[in-house]
Design a protein around this motif. Structure first.
Motif, short mmCIF file in Angstrom:
data_model
loop_
_atom_site.label_atom_id
_atom_site.label_comp_id
_atom_site.label_asym_id
_atom_site.label_seq_id
_atom_site.Cartn_x
_atom_site.Cartn_y
_atom_site.Cartn_z
N SER B 210 -13.88 30.01 -52.24
CA SER B 210 -15.24 30.48 -52.46
C SER B 210 -15.24 31.67 -53.42
CB SER B 210 -15.89 30.91 -51.14
OG SER B 210 -16.53 29.82 -50.54
N LEU B 211 -14.30 32.62 -53.21
CA LEU B 211 -14.26 33.81 -54.06
C LEU B 211 -13.94 33.43 -55.50
CD1 LEU B 211 -12.49 36.46 -51.79
CD2 LEU B 211 -14.91 36.25 -52.36
N LEU B 212 -12.95 32.54 -55.70
CA LEU B 212 -12.60 32.13 -57.06
C LEU B 212 -13.77 31.42 -57.74
CD1 LEU B 212 -8.95 30.87 -56.45
CD2 LEU B 212 -9.62 32.77 -57.91
N THR B 213 -14.44 30.55 -56.96
CA THR B 213 -15.59 29.83 -57.52
C THR B 213 -16.70 30.80 -57.90
OG1 THR B 213 -15.00 28.04 -56.03
CG2 THR B 213 -17.13 27.88 -57.08
N MET B 214 -16.95 31.78 -57.00
CA MET B 214 -17.99 32.77 -57.27
C MET B 214 -17.63 33.61 -58.50
SD MET B 214 -20.47 32.50 -55.26
CE MET B 214 -20.20 30.78 -55.21
N LEU B 215 -16.34 33.88 -58.65
CA LEU B 215 -15.88 34.68 -59.79
C LEU B 215 -16.22 33.96 -61.09
CD1 LEU B 215 -14.14 37.25 -60.47
CD2 LEU B 215 -12.25 35.66 -60.81
N VAL B 216 -15.86 32.67 -61.14
CA VAL B 216 -16.17 31.88 -62.34
C VAL B 216 -17.67 31.86 -62.57
CG1 VAL B 216 -16.07 29.58 -63.35
CG2 VAL B 216 -14.11 30.45 -62.08
N THR B 217 -18.43 31.62 -61.49
CA THR B 217 -19.88 31.55 -61.61
C THR B 217 -20.44 32.86 -62.15
OG1 THR B 217 -19.85 30.14 -59.67
CG2 THR B 217 -21.98 30.98 -60.33
N ILE B 360 -14.99 18.35 -51.92
CA ILE B 360 -14.93 17.96 -50.52
C ILE B 360 -13.53 17.40 -50.32
CG2 ILE B 360 -15.99 16.56 -48.72
CD1 ILE B 360 -18.17 18.05 -49.83
N ALA B 361 -12.57 18.26 -50.13
CA ALA B 361 -11.19 17.79 -50.08
C ALA B 361 -10.42 18.55 -49.02
CB ALA B 361 -10.53 17.99 -51.44
N PHE B 362 -9.35 17.90 -48.56
CA PHE B 362 -8.46 18.54 -47.60
C PHE B 362 -7.41 19.31 -48.39
CE2 PHE B 362 -4.54 18.25 -45.02
CZ PHE B 362 -4.96 18.99 -43.93
N VAL B 363 -7.49 20.62 -48.35
CA VAL B 363 -6.57 21.45 -49.12
C VAL B 363 -5.90 22.42 -48.15
CG1 VAL B 363 -6.38 23.12 -50.98
CG2 VAL B 363 -8.04 21.29 -51.15
N VAL B 364 -4.58 22.29 -48.01
CA VAL B 364 -3.86 23.15 -47.06
C VAL B 364 -3.44 24.45 -47.73
CG1 VAL B 364 -1.83 23.33 -45.60
CG2 VAL B 364 -3.07 21.18 -45.74
N ASP B 365 -2.88 24.34 -48.93
CA ASP B 365 -2.37 25.53 -49.61
C ASP B 365 -3.53 26.42 -50.06
OD1 ASP B 365 0.06 24.32 -49.27
OD2 ASP B 365 0.04 23.35 -51.22
N VAL B 366 -3.37 27.72 -49.85
CA VAL B 366 -4.41 28.67 -50.25
C VAL B 366 -4.41 28.76 -51.78
CG1 VAL B 366 -5.17 31.07 -50.13
CG2 VAL B 366 -4.17 29.96 -48.13
N PRO B 367 -5.55 28.54 -52.45
CA PRO B 367 -5.56 28.57 -53.92
C PRO B 367 -5.36 30.00 -54.45
CG PRO B 367 -7.78 28.30 -53.06
CD PRO B 367 -6.87 28.22 -51.88
N ASN B 368 -4.59 30.11 -55.52
CA ASN B 368 -4.32 31.42 -56.12
C ASN B 368 -5.02 31.61 -57.44
OD1 ASN B 368 -2.55 32.39 -54.12
ND2 ASN B 368 -0.98 31.00 -54.90
N PHE B 369 -5.36 30.51 -58.11
CA PHE B 369 -5.95 30.61 -59.43
C PHE B 369 -7.05 29.58 -59.56
CE2 PHE B 369 -5.75 30.05 -64.15
CZ PHE B 369 -6.21 31.32 -64.45
N ILE B 370 -7.88 29.73 -60.59
CA ILE B 370 -9.04 28.84 -60.71
C ILE B 370 -8.67 27.40 -61.04
CG2 ILE B 370 -10.74 30.60 -61.28
CD1 ILE B 370 -10.35 29.89 -64.21
N SER B 371 -7.37 27.12 -61.28
CA SER B 371 -7.00 25.74 -61.58
C SER B 371 -6.32 25.07 -60.38
CB SER B 371 -6.07 25.71 -62.78
OG SER B 371 -4.94 26.48 -62.51
N ASP B 372 -6.16 25.80 -59.25
CA ASP B 372 -5.56 25.19 -58.06
C ASP B 372 -6.62 24.38 -57.31
OD1 ASP B 372 -3.19 26.37 -58.61
OD2 ASP B 372 -3.51 28.11 -57.32
#
Lengths: 345, 425
Positions: B210-217, B360-372
């Motif tokens: 959410s934070l990464l998405t908001m940052l891009v937005t 809408i996906a099952f993502v286990v690893d915590v994303p670190n960058f906007i391309s994860d």
């Protein structure tokens, strides 16, 4: 000020282009929401136990998944798609026309579809014919000569042996694979037992399908959305209503809801394994062979999924409510998957 | 006595009670409608809090585990890879069987399933963090299975067995009696990514997404929105063309958000080849959605700056651009920021457009960058609400509480900013 803006634009543009062209290092899985709970469990364990990144699993529905899967070869397209029905010929053609020519099919197990009510109410014993008569849009008239709008209001109207309770069934919408399977297995099974409709099959198959799988729209069948948890909750609140959902939800909520007997068989783990319970279907996933060896970890993921530890009779997928294949069938699947045997296009 | 015979004063006095009553009634309607709104809010909050607060407690078993180096085939000198690969699952299962005193085959299996699937990983991490415990005892709070967790937190109070067997309850009761089985603050919920095991599932991945998405937005929509608002308000000539643009912007603000998802799917993924399920593509789509809000509120803020300030600047010889950037923009910025925060809060709670771009996906690893690959909080709530395991119902409400907290903070910040920076003329 100008410099900052210019630098920002350059930075953003480079980020976009680098992201767009970056190599994908994780497996991308799409497809059926029924297979999603099982596929994600394997993905998570695979990610934790192996050195590979955890695969990304999207729940797009069987049809949506195959459409994405067949959109081409390359990193932007998914590697694997889950399906709660076998791939259709039209989908194979779509795949082939987009260059997806080699597909590996993996059968993973079975899923039972149950018709359940609140555990506080008496358990129902239905035949597939009762289900058809209760839920179909059109049914044969009393003299058995013509088709009329479904007049039945209570279960007793359908079959005098059933209780005098209004027909109220909550189930998934037409876009759902569960609904397709239920219509095909339960309703079509029931309507084939009616001689007049059965004759129709030989003469006018399209009409036969429409009659058998058409669900009534007068309020007795309530489309409750794809959320099976919601159906379970509503059943608890209204003991006279019934719900249609997957076996795994029945297993998790066995203290709240009970599955009706269909053709005398209760939906239990053993009955579905033994193929005695009439409303069960196979679950699959499809792998793009061209991606094996390009995207890291696909082969290892397949090995984990088809292993006895996961898919076997005592495996962890069975704990999550999937009905496993027999050991012999599983071994066959494991071998053919390891050899990456493709299906005929 | 007819009306004509009355004086004006008498007429007024006669109508007075009627008018007073009308006013009282109107006030009562107002109070009633606000009370109804508040009641709905109270019901919503109490329902979510009632279901979700228990998420923040987690059932754990305090154990003193003997890390038998010989049985595991490791020593204090072993490499990290060897320690990682050791079979902690068997170690833990054996320990649980012994602790429960299980002898029959069924009992042994039942004892093994009491702990979470993630417990062996927990032991592995603890051993990796401190290799001195090999050959020694390790004190650890082991996470219990979701069935145990649900039973301890809910079913036990009403005397129900939940999904547990009689023997399992007997063992658990004895551990509760000696104090080793208890609940603690659920840190797992805040430090883990998604999981299919409810007791291991957490919202950190969704929050990071959410934070990464908001940052891009924010990075895209704020500059573009502010620039568009300034141009339209200060520079654009008033003609048919700008009118059409204005109508379109107002229309866009009312377009159902799923439409933006379809647009994003066709343009960003189809045409530009941006990877699916990433905060980058999610942020791009949400930018389209927030832009109209920012432009409209930005224009309103600029309009609110009195013309006298503009005229004074121009009168002193400032160019139009200097007038805008030195005088109008600083005064309009608080209003613009408020609009932006409200637009971002709206974007934070959005699911529909993200559905189309594969978030809408099952993502286990915590994303670190906007391309994860990533997912966002509302999508996580949606996914959990659809899971068969009952413990996810509780987690769903827990995640809603966190999302609501974020939204309340953002909206309070908007109100606070407005209060603090607002200028009245």
């Amino acid at each position: 000020m100008k410099h900052i803006v210019a630098a920002g634009v350059v930075l953003l543009a480079s980020a976009v282009s680098s992201v767009a062209s970056a190599e994908r290092s994780y497996i991308s899985i799409v497809g059926s929401s029924t297979v999603y709970p099982f596929s994600t469990v394997v993905a998570e364990r695979f990610g934790k136990a192996s050195g590979f990144k955890t695969p990304k699993v999207e729940s797009t529905g069987t049809g949506g998944g195959l459409k994405l899967f067949c959109s081409g070869v390359g990193e932007a397209t998914p590697d694997i798609t889950n399906a709660s029905r076998p791939i259709k010929d039209s989908e194979k053609q779509l795949c082939a026309s987009n260059g997806v020519k080699e597909i590996v099919e993996v059968t993973i197990g079975y899923d039972g579809i149950v018709l359940a009510n609140a555990a506080s109410s008496p358990r129902m014993e239905l035949s597939v014919k009762d289900i058809f008569l209760a839920l179909a849009k059109v049914v044969p008239s009393a003299d058995g000569k013509s088709l009329i709008e479904n007049p039945y209001k209570t279960w007793k109207d359908v079959n005098p042996a059933l209780p005098n309770v209004a027909i109220k069934v909550m189930g998934p919408p037409p876009t759902s694979g569960t609904r397709d399977a239920f219509a095909e297995l339960a309703m079509e099974g029931g309507c084939s037992q009616i001689p007049m409709i059965k004759e129709m099959k030989a003469t006018n198959e399209e009409k036969f399908k429409a009659v058998c799988m058409g669900v009534r729209e007068d309020g007795a069948y309530i489309e409750a959305g794809e959320n099976d948890n919601l159906i379970v909750q509503k059943l608890g609140a209204d003991p006279e209503s019934f719900g249609i959902f997957g076996y795994s939800f029945l297993e998790q909520n066995a203290d709240k809801v009970q599955g009706s007997k269909i053709n005398g068989v209760e939906p239990t783990f053993d009955a579905i394994v033994a193929a005695e319970y009439p409303v069960s279907r196979s679950l699959y996933f499809y792998v793009k062979k061209a991606h094996v060896g390009v995207i890291p970890g696909i082969q290892e993921y397949l090995a984990e999924f088809t292993s006895a530890k996961a898919m076997g009779e005592e495996g962890y997928l069975a704990d999550k409510g999937m009905i496993p294949l027999t050991e012999a069938d599983r071994a066959k699947v494991e071998a053919s998957t390891k050899a990456l045997q493709t299906i005929g296009m | 006595m007819t009306d004509q015979q009355l004086t004006t004063r008498a007429k007024v006095e006669r109508s007075m009670t009627r008018r007073r009553r009308a006013e009282m009634r109107f006030r009562a309607y107002g109070v009633m409608s606000i009370a109804f709104g508040l009641l709905c809010l109270v019901v919503l909050f109490s329902n979510i809090l009632g279901q979700g607060l228990s998420t923040f407690r987690q059932t754990v078993l305090e154990v003193n585990l003997h890390i038998d180096g010989d049985a595991l085939g490791i020593s204090r000198q072993s490499s990290e890879a060897e320690i990682s690969a050791a079979d902690y699952e068997t170690l833990l299962k054996n320990f649980m069987r012994e602790k429960a005193g299980a002898t029959s085959r069924d009992d042994r299996r039942l004892a093994g399933t009491l702990v979470s699937v993630g417990a062996p990983w927990q032991i592995r991490d603890a051993v990796l963090a401190n290799t001195d415990v090999i050959g020694d005892h390790l004190r650890l709070e082991i996470i219990m299975d979701d069935d145990v967790d649900q039973w301890y937190k809910h079913d036990r109070d009403i005397g129900q067995p939940g999904r547990l067997k009689d023997n399992q309850i007997k063992w658990l009761e004895s551990w509760i009696a000696d104090g080793s089985l208890h609940t603690r603050f659920n840190t797992t919920f805040f430090v883990n990514g998604d999981s299919r095991e409810p007791e291991l599932a957490g919202i950190r991945g969704a929050i990071a997404g959410s934070l990464l998405t908001m940052l891009v937005t924010f990075l895209l929509s704020f500059p573009i929105g502010v620039a568009a608002a300034i141009y339209l308000e200060e520079f654009a000539p008033r003609n048919r063309m700008t009118e059409i643009v204005e109508i379109n912007i107002n229309n866009l603000a009312a377009v159902p958000s799923i439409t933006f998802g379809l647009l994003g799917l066709a343009i960003f993924i189809g045409l530009f080849g941006v990877a699916r399920s990433t905060p980058l593509v999610g942020g791009l789509v949400l930018t389209l959605m927030t832009l109209p809000t920012i432009i409209i509120s930005g224009r309103a803020a600029i309009k609110a700056v009195p013309p006298s300030i503009r005229e004074a600047a121009l009168g002193l010889g400032a160019s139009r651009m200097q007038m805008v950037f030195h005088h109008v923009l600083p005064l309009a910025l608080p209003g613009m920021l408020t609009g932006t925060i409200i637009g971002m809060a709206q974007a934070l709670g959005e699911t529909a457009p993200l559905l189309m771009v594969g978030m809408i996906a099952f993502v286990v690893d915590v994303p670190n960058f906007i391309s994860d690959p990533a997912t966002v909080l509302p999508v996580q709530i949606f996914l959990w609400s659809d899971s068969p395991e009952r413990a996810f119902t509780e987690r769903t409400s827990g995640a809603i509480i966190v999302l609501l907290a974020f939204l309340i903070v953002m909206n309070t910040a908007a109100v606070w900013l407005r209060r603090r920076l607002e200028r009245r003329w």
